[in-house]
Design an enzyme around this catalytic site. Structure first.
Site, PDB file in Angstrom:
ATOM      1  N   GLY A 150     -23.437   0.936 -17.425  1.00 40.14           N
ATOM      2  CA  GLY A 150     -22.791   1.243 -16.163  1.00 40.14           C
ATOM      3  C   GLY A 150     -22.830   0.057 -15.233  1.00 40.14           C
ATOM      4  N   GLY A 202     -22.653  -0.925 -10.850  1.00 38.70           N
ATOM      5  CA  GLY A 202     -22.610  -0.508  -9.460  1.00 38.70           C
ATOM      6  C   GLY A 202     -22.515  -1.711  -8.553  1.00 38.70           C
ATOM      7  N   GLY A 203     -22.577  -1.427  -7.239  1.00 33.42           N
ATOM      8  CA  GLY A 203     -22.418  -2.502  -6.279  1.00 33.42           C
ATOM      9  C   GLY A 203     -23.533  -3.524  -6.308  1.00 33.42           C
ATOM     10  N   VAL A 209     -26.152  -2.065 -15.443  1.00 35.18           N
ATOM     11  CA  VAL A 209     -27.224  -1.523 -16.267  1.00 35.18           C
ATOM     12  C   VAL A 209     -26.839  -1.621 -17.736  1.00 35.18           C
ATOM     13  CG1 VAL A 209     -28.649   0.505 -16.770  1.00 35.18           C
ATOM     14  CG2 VAL A 209     -27.937   0.046 -14.423  1.00 35.18           C
ATOM     15  N   ASP A 235     -27.905   7.421  -1.364  1.00 39.58           N
ATOM     16  CA  ASP A 235     -26.719   7.325  -2.230  1.00 39.58           C
ATOM     17  C   ASP A 235     -26.786   8.349  -3.356  1.00 39.58           C
ATOM     18  OD1 ASP A 235     -24.244   6.347  -3.021  1.00 39.58           O
ATOM     19  OD2 ASP A 235     -25.096   4.808  -4.316  1.00 39.58           O
TER      20      ASP A 235
END
Length: 301
Positions: free
Chosen positions: A17, A19-20, A24, A135
């Site tokens: 994955g 993200g900002g 990962v 979040d």
């Protein structure tokens, strides 16, 4: 990244994955011959000492959170220009998988409530340690194959009562669909902000859609601030009224009107689950009585 071995120990296998504040990857810990997950700080951030400090603070925050419903971290490291930390590898899926089908039967709601009660346990613990997640979203709540839940990705976390973010600076942080009104308006957030976000996730799981949607994040944020969501039973008439009431309290616009702690939220969910379990037992007993009566009638004939 794929195929590289970090620190002569972690062989990167595939990306899981992005993200900002990091990507990962699944990797193999060669020393222990076991799977691990590795979060890597993107190169464009790693060249900044301040971003590196924020990334390290996320790791340190997680090392201080020892709870069965929070992802474990093992090691912080650098390999050449790559900055990373190592986490436990989770077997299962994130919460989005169980949100594809709206619950209808008592057993469906019971299973869902068990998941959200675990999320409340995780929140209650991290809040007791002074950490606000900020979040929460389905992608950051992982359900393992054994049914245990793990909260992860503390990239936007903040120390409660502090002006210091563990990671990023800025007024509006989080994911618009699941963001609390106070976050949407740039006001200080606290543990009740996480409770609102968890309420939005529960609404989504019960109704099949989030309470607010829009063409862009700003449109969604305005709805969190000024609009009330559609009554959940409009989307799913099988939702018990007691759960509708609890959900409304979790998603109050004013933090003072919400559950004041994750423990309080969990207590209500537990009461609802007990009622549903009793209802399920009564239904099962009724079916058993009917079946036995039919068997007796058939024997007489």
């Amino acid at each position: 990244m794929i195929g590289e071995t970090l620190n002569n120990r972690y062989r990167v296998i595939e990306q899981l994955g992005q993200g900002g504040m990091g990507s990962v990857y699944r990797a193999l810990d060669i020393a222990l011959n076991q799977k691990v997950a590795i979060k890597v700080l993107p190169y464009q951030f790693s060249v900044s000492p301040e971003n590196e400090k924020r990334f390290e603070r996320e790791f340190l925050a997680l090392t201080n959170l020892s709870h069965p419903n929070i992802v474990k971290v093992f090691e912080y490291g650098k390999s050449g220009s790559i900055i990373f930390f190592v986490m436990e590898y989770l077997h299962g899926h994130d919460l989005r998988n169980i949100m594809k089908t709206k619950p209808k039967k008592p057993e469906d709601f019971i299973a869902l409530l068990k998941v959200f009660m675990q999320a409340c346990l995780a929140l209650s613990y991290m809040h007791s340690q002074g950490i606000i997640h900020r979040d929460l979203k389905p992608q950051n709540i992982f359900i393992q194959k054994d049914g245990d839940l793990k909260v992860m990705d503390f990239g936007l976390a903040k120390l409660q009562g502090s002006s210091v973010n563990l990671t990023q600076d800025g007024a509006v942080l989080g994911t618009a669909i699941y963001m609390s009104p106070e976050q949407a308006s740039g006001k200080p957030s606290d543990e009740r902000s996480d409770i609102y976000s968890l309420g939005v996730i529960l609404y989504n799981a019960l109704c099949g859609i989030p309470p607010f949607s829009g063409n862009n994040p700003m449109e969604i944020l305005k709805k969190h601030l000024f609009e009330n969501p559609q009554i959940p039973t409009y989307h799913n008439p099988f939702i018990p009224q007691s759960l509708v009431t609890a959900l409304a309290k979790a998603m109050e616009k004013d933090p003072e009107d919400r559950f004041q702690s994750a423990k309080e939220f969990s207590h209500d969910l537990q009461m609802i689950m007990r009622i549903l379990i009793e209802k399920q037992k009564r239904n099962e007993n009724y079916v058993s009585i009917v079946v036995n009566s039919l068997k007796k009638l058939l024997k007489r004939r």
